[in-house]
Design a protein around this motif. Structure first.
Motif, PDB file in Angstrom:
ATOM      1  N   ARG A  57       0.493  -1.184   0.102  1.00  0.00           N
ATOM      2  CA  ARG A  57      -0.083  -0.271  -0.304  1.00  0.00           C
ATOM      3  C   ARG A  57       1.224   1.509   0.000  1.00  0.00           C
ATOM      4  O   ARG A  57       1.685   1.322   1.162  1.00  0.00           O
ATOM      5  N   LEU A  58       0.521   1.913  -1.186  1.00  0.00           N
ATOM      6  CA  LEU A  58       1.247   3.269  -1.412  1.00  0.00           C
ATOM      7  C   LEU A  58       0.518   4.294  -0.618  1.00  0.00           C
ATOM      8  O   LEU A  58      -0.356   4.537  -1.323  1.00  0.00           O
ATOM      9  N   ILE A  59       0.785   5.438   0.286  1.00  0.00           N
ATOM     10  CA  ILE A  59       0.066   6.792   0.581  1.00  0.00           C
ATOM     11  C   ILE A  59       0.136   8.108   0.021  1.00  0.00           C
ATOM     12  O   ILE A  59       1.737   7.999   0.106  1.00  0.00           O
ATOM     13  N   LEU A  60      -0.215   8.123  -0.693  1.00  0.00           N
ATOM     14  CA  LEU A  60      -0.064   9.799  -1.127  1.00  0.00           C
ATOM     15  C   LEU A  60      -0.620  11.291  -0.700  1.00  0.00           C
ATOM     16  O   LEU A  60      -2.046  10.792  -1.038  1.00  0.00           O
ATOM     17  N   ILE A  61       0.957  12.065  -0.439  1.00  0.00           N
ATOM     18  CA  ILE A  61       0.132  12.777   0.052  1.00  0.00           C
ATOM     19  C   ILE A  61       0.048  14.172  -0.472  1.00  0.00           C
ATOM     20  O   ILE A  61       1.535  14.300  -1.064  1.00  0.00           O
ATOM     21  N   GLY A  62      -0.931  14.660  -0.730  1.00  0.00           N
ATOM     22  CA  GLY A  62      -0.579  15.762  -1.791  1.00  0.00           C
ATOM     23  C   GLY A  62      -1.352  17.835  -1.355  1.00  0.00           C
ATOM     24  O   GLY A  62      -2.545  16.950  -0.736  1.00  0.00           O
ATOM     25  N   THR A  63      -1.200  18.649  -1.471  1.00  0.00           N
ATOM     26  CA  THR A  63      -1.507  19.994  -1.248  1.00  0.00           C
ATOM     27  C   THR A  63      -3.265  20.219  -2.201  1.00  0.00           C
ATOM     28  O   THR A  63      -3.869  18.986  -2.958  1.00  0.00           O
ATOM     29  N   LEU A  64      -4.337  19.957  -0.946  1.00  0.00           N
ATOM     30  CA  LEU A  64      -5.991  20.047  -1.981  1.00  0.00           C
ATOM     31  C   LEU A  64      -6.109  22.038  -1.929  1.00  0.00           C
ATOM     32  O   LEU A  64      -5.744  22.456  -1.279  1.00  0.00           O
ATOM     33  N   PHE A  65      -6.121  22.396  -3.153  1.00  0.00           N
ATOM     34  CA  PHE A  65      -6.485  23.442  -3.252  1.00  0.00           C
ATOM     35  C   PHE A  65      -7.887  23.811  -3.826  1.00  0.00           C
ATOM     36  O   PHE A  65      -8.801  22.960  -3.338  1.00  0.00           O
ATOM     37  N   LYS A  66      -8.544  24.631  -3.809  1.00  0.00           N
ATOM     38  CA  LYS A  66      -9.882  25.258  -3.620  1.00  0.00           C
ATOM     39  C   LYS A  66     -10.185  25.438  -4.824  1.00  0.00           C
ATOM     40  O   LYS A  66      -9.799  26.066  -5.900  1.00  0.00           O
ATOM     41  N   GLU A  67     -11.779  25.006  -4.757  1.00  0.00           N
ATOM     42  CA  GLU A  67     -12.038  24.673  -5.593  1.00  0.00           C
ATOM     43  C   GLU A  67     -12.586  25.752  -6.730  1.00  0.00           C
ATOM     44  O   GLU A  67     -12.404  27.522  -6.006  1.00  0.00           O
ATOM     45  N   GLY A  68     -11.391  25.851  -7.969  1.00  0.00           N
ATOM     46  CA  GLY A  68     -11.484  27.041  -8.563  1.00  0.00           C
ATOM     47  C   GLY A  68     -10.392  27.149  -9.045  1.00  0.00           C
ATOM     48  O   GLY A  68      -9.988  27.977  -9.744  1.00  0.00           O
ATOM     49  N   THR A  69      -8.840  26.461  -8.734  1.00  0.00           N
ATOM     50  CA  THR A  69      -8.032  27.105  -8.583  1.00  0.00           C
ATOM     51  C   THR A  69      -7.643  25.793  -9.831  1.00  0.00           C
ATOM     52  O   THR A  69      -5.985  26.010 -10.157  1.00  0.00           O
TER      53      THR A  69
END
Length: 446
Positions: A57-69
């Motif tokens: 199992r590989l867990i990717l973590i990334g920045t979540l940008f607000k809707e519309g960007t």
């Protein structure tokens, strides 16, 4: 500037689950590359898993940008940050509760485990997408201009790449690019455009494929002295870098076969592929095209044609006039599997059928060679490939590209006696002037 949001995550389970306790790892997506196909598509995730053997199992973590960007993020140029963002700082500490919550229950049999953190590293400094389109066979593709770090001298270079969405982690074509005009302070995504520089091959395995021509260089030299232009058949065109190099740097007459018309359009517009009297492309299936060439060769002077394939994008026919004219001094094969769900592999399994290999041998002239890019997903695949080639061809050689992924196999239609010494061989001298001699010296017989 984007507002900070809680991290987004993707949980990737390997299709090859271990029989013992599972292994879980985490990876922080490089900031600014969250929408890259490598990190945002199912097939990109699958290739990340295949490149991390043993991980269930590989867990990717990334920045979540607000809707519309998201649209803005996709359209802007990417520039690698010189400093860690606030979110990337202390990742190991703040991510641990989240990673444990996303781990399978069987992972806790011996208490609270440690989850190793992986980093995604490549040479990319900056990039910008210059074109996106969809091909009838390869699907979605993009052309991007990139700035990369040169591993040999730690300098930086500008390149142009062709990538397919179905294989996000695999670069289909890569060429050097130079500025349209001289100016200072140039960066990817700026106002100054770039144009192809096709004097050298930068894709890792193309140089070794061309280096294989040393094996029949004496024969090619003899053909040239008799007034004939050497001929090459390229199965798989991509951006056309190999075709252009063989024509411009080594004086070959080149025919290329590719199944997707849109890929060829992109090659002409963005990668400098120019068709002329000595450079022709055929839209069609590589295997069917070889069979038609074989049939044309057996007509002994009668005229034949590719019935359904189009040449130069028009409805004309490629005419094969006699047995000599449809023979090639070299066949270059750069084909990969269209199904990456079992890992990236090259060539596709269809190519190692005996009837296909026989057809490839039959389109070669008496002392012709076949050079093929190989990405073996396993040792058994490589051994099986070698065995099939040895059943059909007389001799087999290999070059280890040195990137931990590619090999080049070179098969000969007949016994060859060759020397790496120039000895008045002008073609060999020309070959050595445009291909690193290290590739030539690394050729070994299997």
């Amino acid at each position: 500037m984007f507002r900070f949001h809680p991290p987004s995550r993707a949980v990737l389970d390997s299709p090859l689950q271990p029989t013992d306790s599972p292994r879980v790892s985490a990876m922080l997506v490089p900031e600014g590359r969250e929408t890259d196909w490598i990190f945002s598509t199912e097939l990109g995730h699958l290739q990340l898993l295949f490149s991390s053997p043993g991980i269930s199992r590989l867990i990717l973590i990334g920045t979540l940008f607000k809707e519309g960007t998201l649209t803005l993020l996709q359209s802007r140029a990417y520039h690698r940050s010189l400093e860690c963002s606030l979110q990337h700082q202390g990742f190991e500490v703040w991510s641990k509760p989240l990673l444990l919550a996303l781990s399978p229950k069987s992972f806790f049999k011996r208490g609270i485990p440690e989850i190793p953190l992986l980093s995604y590293e490549d040479s990319l400094v900056s990039s910008v997408v210059v074109h996106e389109c969809v091909g009838c066979h390869v699907g979605e593709m993009l052309v991007e201009d990139v700035e990369i770090e040169n591993e040999s001298d730690h300098g930086r270079e500008f390149r142009r790449r062709l990538r397919f969405k179905r294989m996000p982690n695999l670069i289909q074509t890569e060429i050097c690019i130079i500025l349209e005009r001289d100016c200072d302070g140039v960066c990817i995504g700026g106002d100054v455009g770039f144009v192809p520089d096709l004097k050298v091959l930068v894709h890792p395995y193309l140089g070794p494929m061309v280096a294989g021509l040393v094996l029949n260089s004496e024969y090619v030299e003899g053909r040239i002295r008799m007034g004939f232009r050497p001929k090459a058949l390229c199965l798989g065109v991509g951006g056309g870098a190999l075709m252009t190099f063989l024509r411009n740097q080594l004086g070959f007459e080149v025919m290329g076969v590719d199944s997707d018309r849109e890929v060829l359009r992109v090659a002409r517009k963005y990668f400098g592929l120019e068709e002329c009297e000595f450079v022709r492309v055929v839209v069609g299936d590589a295997f069917e095209s070889m069979n038609k060439l074989v049939c044309g060769g057996k007509l002994n002077g009668r005229r034949s044609s590719f019935d359904d394939c189009e040449v130069n994008g028009f409805g004309g026919h490629l005419v094969v006039e006699d047995e000599v004219n449809c023979k090639f001094d070299v066949v270059m094969v750069d084909l990969d599997s269209s199904d990456v769900r079992n890992g990236v592999r090259s060539p596709p399994l269809e190519f190692i059928r005996k009837d296909v290999l026989l057809a490839a041998k039959l389109v070669l002239c008496e002392f012709g060679i076949l050079a093929i890019n190989v990405i073996p997903p396993s040792r058994s695949f490589y051994d099986n490939l070698v065995s099939h080639f040895q059943e059909v061809f007389h001799e087999l050689y290999k070059i280890d590209v040195g990137n931990g992924e590619n090999f080049v196999l070179i098969a000969t239609a007949s016994p060859l006696v060759f020397s790496v010494e120039d000895c008045g061989n002008s073609f060999l001298m020309r070959l050595k002037s445009v291909i690193p001699e290290a590739f030539i010296n690394s050729i070994t017989k299997i």
